[in-house]
Structures are given as C-alpha cells and as structure tokens.
Write a protein that holds these residues in place. Structure first.
Motif: not given
Length: 292
Positions: A102-130
């Motif tokens: 969970g996070c505020h939408t404004a916080v999500a825009l500058y924290t999540l894109p690079e983090f999730l792109t890097k993590l989910l591309a390398q680890h397909p066994g991990i899933e998220f609900r935002l």
C-alpha cells in the motif's frame, strides 16, 4: 456468532499464548505485542470460529468449552500452516509469494515503477496486490493485518510496526516560472503540513487571497504547471514531470521535511521473498534518494 473468515496464523499464535498464560497482558508481553493488539486478534479469531473461545474474569481469562476443543487443534493447525508456508517460500533459487503493498498514489508514481519492473522481471514467482490511500490509513491497515507492506510518509511510531526510512522529501510552495500573480493557493485539504507552512509563509510576507483544494497531488501538480496558481507540493511530486518548469518560491527555510518510509508488522514472516522485496526496494530507492 456466525463464522466470517479463515483464522490468520498470527491470531492463532495470540490464542495459544493467551491459553497458556490465561492472561492477555502477560501473553502480550511474552510475544512482544501490545495488549490491545492481542485482544483485537482474539476477537477476530472468535469471529472466524463463530464461537466465544475465552471468558473474561477479574484476574485474567478462562477457556470456554469451545476454546478447550479449539486449543487441541490450534497447535496442529499452526504447525501445518508453517510447514506449508515454508515449503512455498523457502526456495531461495526461485522466491515465491503473494504480497499486498500500500502507498499513496503520488508516492507510488516515484517509488514503484523502477522497483516493480526490476523485481517482477527477475522473479516471476512473486506477485503483488497494490492498494492506494492516505499514508495514515495505509499505516493503520498494515497494523491491522490488512496490508503486508506500506510505503508511507511520516508514519507515527507504533509498537507493532517496523519503520525503515527510505527517502527524504520536502513540502514547499511551487509555481510555474511564467506565473506573475501569486494570489491563488493550490493544496491538498488533508496535507498535514499545510497549516505550518501557511504560518511560515505569512511570516515571510507571502499571502494568498483564494484557495483551490484537491485530494490528488498529481492534479495539483499539473494545475500548478499550467500556471493556475501556487502549489503546495512535495518536491518529488513537483519535480516529477520533466516539462513542468516549476520553481520553488520563498526563502530556503520555507518548507517541511518529509520521511518516506517502509512499514511492516514486527511479526510478519521473514521469508526469502520478503527479504528480497525489502532489499530490492531499499537499493532501488537509494539510487534515487537525492532531491536535486
């Protein structure tokens, strides 16, 4: 009392501790939680089971007949859960797990894109609900077991939470460089820093004749970039759009520091996937920590 949901493993741990101590306060001390948290967990467990498990007495608690029968199975149930969880998430070669973040939408825009792109591309066994909400509400939901992890701004200390600072930010006044008339203030009505900053602005000789409010910091940033008025914005939100051409106004001390933090419960299972998520998040955001 009709059953409402499956019991949470942490609620089972609370029940076992209370059943052993026959005292909620002593059980809370033993497992490192607060008394209200343990009481709330027991209440949720009783709703899940559909029957009262404890009766409250002057000097502690007593197991009901249903509580005694449930106790006989609770340890086995928890052991089975731990075995299944361990088998599911301890494969370090391929971390697995489903997590709510969970996070505020404004916080999500500058924290999540690079983090999730890097993590989910390398680890397909991990899933998220935002989930997105005010930081205060996200923190409350983490404490109430409703969200696993939160990226929040200025969380209050809580005995059941681990708080790790990730980034600094600063809320200040911003305007488009073409704006000449600074009489209209654009701000979020629930932004905690608003009143403190307005007092500072008044001392600096900055006053606003009108105010336009929005609950979206992203909308306020775009309106500020359009030249509509002066935006009261976190620096990371104000500077996110490369073409916005926003300038900070007022003296250098006309701002309030923000702490962007990761929060999770003290008793959240520290699986390999969990450690991978937190370490990846810290490393990714550390590279973007500068406010310049």
């Amino acid at each position: 009392m009709a059953p409402t949901s499956l019991p949470h493993p942490t609620e089972l741990r609370y029940f076992l501790a209370v059943a052993e101590c026959l005292n909620i306060s002593r059980a809370a001390e033993r497992i490192g939680a607060t008394q209200p948290t343990v009481s709330l967990g027991i209440q949720r467990l009783e709703r899940s089971v559909g029957l009262p498990l404890l009766t409250r007495e002057k000097r502690g608690v007593k197991l009901t007949p249903a509580g005694k029968r449930f106790l006989a199975q609770a340890r086995q149930l928890l052991q089975q859960w731990e075995r299944l969880r361990t088998e599911a998430i301890q494969d370090h070669e391929s971390p697995r797990g489903s997590f709510s973040l969970g996070c505020h939408t404004a916080v999500a825009l500058y924290t999540l894109p690079e983090f999730l792109t890097k993590l989910l591309a390398q680890h397909p066994g991990i899933e998220f609900r935002l989930e997105h909400d005010l930081s205060r509400r996200i923190t409350e939901k983490v404490a109430r077991f409703e969200i696993d992890l939160g990226i929040v701004v200025n969380p209050l200390e809580h005995p059941d939470l681990v708080i790790t600072e990730l980034l600094e930010d600063e809320v200040a006044f911003w305007k488009h460089r073409s704006l000449k008339e600074e009489s209209l203030l654009l701000c979020h009505p629930e932004l905690g820093q608003t009143q403190a900053l307005l007092k500072k602005a008044k001392k600096a000789g900055i006053r606003f004749e009108r105010t336009l409010t929005s609950e979206s910091l992203e909308v306020l940033a775009e309106l500020t970039a359009s030249g509509l008025g002066v935006g009261l914005l976190p620096a990371r939100v104000a500077r996110r759009g490369a073409g916005r051409q926003l300038n900070r106004i007022g003296p250098s001390n006309l701002g309030v520091r923000d702490r962007v933090c990761l929060v999770h419960r003290v008793d959240f299972p520290k699986s390999g996937a969990f450690r991978l998520i937190t370490e990846t998040l810290k490393k990714t955001l550390k590279s973007n920590s500068a406010l310049s």
